[in-house]
Design an enzyme around this catalytic site. Structure first.
Site, short mmCIF file in Angstrom:
data_model
loop_
_atom_site.label_atom_id
_atom_site.label_comp_id
_atom_site.label_asym_id
_atom_site.label_seq_id
_atom_site.Cartn_x
_atom_site.Cartn_y
_atom_site.Cartn_z
N GLU A 65 0.85 -1.16 0.02
CA GLU A 65 -0.15 0.12 0.08
C GLU A 65 0.96 1.24 -0.05
O GLU A 65 0.81 2.17 0.78
CB GLU A 65 -1.01 0.01 1.16
N ARG A 111 -5.55 -10.34 -6.15
CA ARG A 111 -4.98 -10.06 -4.66
C ARG A 111 -4.90 -10.99 -3.67
O ARG A 111 -3.98 -11.33 -2.83
CB ARG A 111 -5.93 -8.70 -4.25
N ASP A 166 -8.67 -9.16 3.36
CA ASP A 166 -8.14 -8.34 4.57
C ASP A 166 -9.56 -8.33 5.37
O ASP A 166 -10.06 -7.32 5.49
CB ASP A 166 -8.29 -6.85 3.82
N GLU A 180 -2.11 -13.08 11.98
CA GLU A 180 -2.69 -11.70 12.24
C GLU A 180 -4.08 -11.66 12.29
O GLU A 180 -4.77 -11.95 11.06
CB GLU A 180 -2.04 -10.61 11.40
N GLU A 231 -12.88 -3.20 11.62
CA GLU A 231 -12.86 -1.98 10.66
C GLU A 231 -14.02 -2.46 9.61
O GLU A 231 -14.63 -1.50 9.26
CB GLU A 231 -11.47 -2.58 9.88
N TRP A 252 -8.04 -1.53 -6.22
CA TRP A 252 -7.65 -2.47 -5.28
C TRP A 252 -7.60 -3.99 -5.18
O TRP A 252 -7.14 -4.58 -4.45
CB TRP A 252 -8.44 -1.90 -3.77
C1 GCU Z 1 -5.94 -2.53 5.76
C2 GCU Z 1 -6.48 -1.26 6.57
C3 GCU Z 1 -5.22 -0.10 6.39
C4 GCU Z 1 -4.18 -0.82 6.93
C5 GCU Z 1 -3.85 -2.12 6.23
C6 GCU Z 1 -2.88 -3.17 6.83
O1 GCU Z 1 -6.08 -2.19 4.37
O2 GCU Z 1 -7.62 -0.67 5.77
O3 GCU Z 1 -5.55 0.70 7.14
O4 GCU Z 1 -3.13 0.01 6.83
O5 GCU Z 1 -4.93 -3.11 6.17
O6 GCU Z 1 -3.19 -4.13 7.45
O7 GCU Z 1 -1.60 -2.71 6.60
#
Ligand code: GCU
Length: 667
Positions: free
Chosen positions: A274, A324, A353, A375, A381, A529
């Site tokens: 990201e 993904r 995710d 994890e 979220e 994404w």
């Molecule tokens: C998700 C989340 C992000 C976070 C990412 C991660 O995409 O929306 O806020 O940074 O996971 O686990 O690094």
């Protein structure tokens, strides 16, 4: 801020029977900070529950009373953090561990028994944690904000400073010790400009104070670091992990950290993900990046926790081979065996995710020669952001019980995660935590159960979701049977309820982009994404088969690969994760997919309405503040569940043109 450490008054017969065992607390150990935490906890809680102060002595007292002691080094039944707790014929209640942390965990076990009104006169308990790493990740920023935080502001940081509320941190440390958490990373994995400086002396004095508070409760401190620190802090032109100057930068930085915090746990790294920097920029592998840091922290006993959430977030929907879901496996499987012993890969439970429903990540079981932690995301979220009630323990249980077939049958995720299957040492779990500075820690009072459940489950994955909820409810709200049965019913069904009114059959997403709250079926459909559902007028779902799709199903061991590959054998709750099907496809229930979507969405809303009614019965049985809190949250959940139902149903009605068999209103 008591959460589950309420220590409510205990009276009557039970109090009479246990009191003689609690009159004295004696110990043969030196009064180290951890031992002192145990004594202080016992002293406070006994005073609160039973209305007397125990006598404390650093000479072991004979006769009835609590005795805290270190057991012999040669005691083979105990690991370092394990404990024994037994009642001697003379009435001594012995809590013994190989380390003082073990004694502290034993102490909290005793307090749990007392809170639950269990007998303590014939104890004979031996406990060891199943997982050696039981970590929490805070996604906190120095300005006090929390990425994906739904319970107020950070408890560590405030307005670009360290928060001075040390009392609160101590309460948090107590809570963590009571559930066996033994490490916390205090800052966000997305390490921004100011947070990059946390590894410099200017900020380390603050981190040091936090570390001292948590050390007294057996919890080690970790920091998330910025892989580009050599550039941002060191003024170098590169962060190439093989560059000598870069290594020298990190040697100096790590030495500085350990000067401040001699038992520093290690670093957490989100690299090449990201838009975060990482070794890929320099043509280096993830292993080269991680090992460089690992060599530097190794002499200090530190770990490098390296996240596997590496994927291309600039995807082209026309390219149906890029998926993904496949990314983490594709990146890390070829590196199995290349990581140093003190590198721990942190693998999200699912390949996407933290959706309401995902298959288990195929890296779990795939990697044989690499240390790893699974994890989880405690912070909700995508699961209603601590406005909606979602008890996550049943979901995590499912993941841990999943049969990977990595070494034939019996190769469950829990055995991989604990290190048992491949005989690995630095293993366990990490979770993104749901805590903030709200008075109840977690926004929704009932969301405390997720933090509690995470700790308990990682200590002992054999516990059932029901056992854990019994403990949490009783310690938090007391022993009223109606309170227990009502809340338990709500917790245990809440995940299914949320799944019912949100995204169907494992397809995931359908949330508003960015903040991820509330329904938006096409929210991510036209973004890069890689989180598509591919719904059109004929059907929906992602074809991830080997035969005609992205090939993701081929990342599993044969039995699972075949199961997911086959339309008829694929578990239906994951149908749309693996297959694109027409709306008229008939499920084992006899319903078509479209009818299933309508029915579950109506049912989900009705279930929330039932929770509201059930909760009302508890009025007067729970203190007003917490009662009102939950009642208000349930009202909002009800309104928002209706919104989910209506938006999802109308979307698929308009796409498919197929009527609801029961003619319910679809907008
Ligand atoms: C998700 C989340 C992000 C976070 C990412 C991660 O995409 O929306 O806020 O940074 O996971 O686990 O690094």
């Amino acid at each position: 801020y008591k959460a589950w450490l309420q220590y409510s008054k205990s009276e009557g017969k039970y109090a009479k029977t246990v009191t003689p065992f609690l009159k004295t607390i004696s110990s043969s150990c030196d009064a180290s900070p951890v031992l002192w935490s145990a004594i202080e906890e016992l002293n406070q809680s006994i005073t609160q529950m039973f209305d007397f102060s125990p006598f404390i002595s650093f000479e072991v007292m004979s006769g009835k009373g609590v005795v805290l002691q270190l057991c012999s080094e040669s005691e083979t039944r105990l690991q370092d953090e394990g404990y024994m707790m037994y009642t001697e014929p003379n009435g001594q209640l012995i809590i013994s561990g190989k380390t003082e942390t073990g004694i502290l965990y034993g102490t909290f076990h005793l307090l749990r028994l007392l809170q639950m009104g269990k007998p303590i006169d014939k104890l004979n308990i031996i406990e060891n944690p199943a997982n050696s790493l039981r970590l929490l990740n805070h996604w906190d920023n120095i300005d006090g904000s929390i990425e994906r935080g739904y319970a107020g502001k950070s408890i560590f940081f405030e307005n670009d400073q360290f928060s001075q509320n040390y009392g609160r941190l101590k309460d948090y440390a107590r809570m963590l010790a009571s559930i066996g958490v033994n490490g916390i990373a205090i800052n966000n994995v997305n390490v921004h400009q100011l947070e990059t400086k946390l590894i410099t002396p200017e900020y380390l004095t603050g981190v040091e104070k936090i570390a001292a508070i948590f050390r007294a409760y057996g919890v080690k401190t970790f920091l998330s670091i910025n892989f580009a620190s050599p550039i941002e802090l060191g003024g170098l032109k590169t962060a190439d992990p093989l560059d000598e100057e870069v290594k020298r930068f990190w040697e100096h930085a790590i030495k500085t950290i350990y000067t401040h915090i001699p038992d520093f746990g290690g670093v957490v790294v989100k690299a090449d993900s990201e838009n975060r920097p990482g070794p890929f920029t320099y043509g280096r592998s993830q292993a080269e990046g991680a090992n460089m840091l690992a060599e530097i922290v190794a002499p200090y006993g530190g770990l490098v926790i390296w996240r596997c959430f590496v994927y291309n977030c600039h995807q082209d929907w026309r390219d149906r081979t890029t998926d993904r879901a496949k990314a983490a496996y594709d990146h890390f499987m070829p590196l199995d065996g290349d990581f140093h012993e003190n590198v721990v890969l942190q693998i999200k439970n699912g390949p996407m995710d933290f959706q309401v429903r995902e298959p288990v990540s195929p890296l779990l079981g795939g990697l044989k020669e690499t240390n790893q932690v699974i994890e989880f995301q405690i912070t909700q979220e995508y699961l209603g952001q601590q406005i909606h009630l979602v008890y996550l323990v049943p979901q995590w249980k499912e993941v841990l019980e999943f049969e990977t077939y990595a070494k034939g049958s019996g190769s469950t995720v829990k055995k991989i995660v604990s290190g048992e299957l491949y005989d690995r040492k630095n293993n366990g779990a990490a979770a993104v935590v749901n805590v903030g500075d709200d008075y109840n820690w977690t926004g929704h009072t009932l969301a405390q159960s997720n933090l509690y459940g995470y700790g308990r489950l990682m200590w002992s994955p054999e516990m059932t979701a029901e056992d854990i909820s019994n403990e949490w409810i009783t310690c938090t709200f007391g022993a009223d049977p109606l309170v227990l049965s009502t809340i338990k019913g709500m917790l245990l069904n809440s995940w299914t309820t949320y799944e019912n009114y949100t995204s169907p059959l494992g397809v995931g997403w359908m949330v508003n982009p960015g903040h991820h709250y509330g329904p938006n079926v096409d929210g991510y459909e036209y973004q890069a994404w890689g989180t598509y559902h591919f719904a059109d007028w004929k059907g929906l779902g992602v074809n991830r088969t080997m035969a005609t799709g992205t090939g993701f199903s081929g990342q599993y061991y044969q039995k699972n690969a075949e199961k997911y590959e086959s339309l008829t054998d694929c578990p239906e709750e994951l149908l749309l994760f693996f297959h694109y099907v027409p709306y008229s496809y008939v499920l084992s229930s006899g319903k078509t997919v479209i009818q299933h979507i309508y029915d579950t969405h109506f049912a989900g809303v009705e279930q929330v309405e039932q929770y509201r009614q059930q909760w009302k019965q508890l009025q007067g049985r729970i203190d007003k503040k917490r009662f009102d809190d939950v009642a208000t949250k349930l009202d909002i959940q009800f309104e928002h569940a209706k919104e989910w139902r209506d938006i999802v149903n109308t979307y698929f009605y308009r796409k498919s043109g197929i009527d609801d068999q029961h003619n319910r209103p679809i907008y």
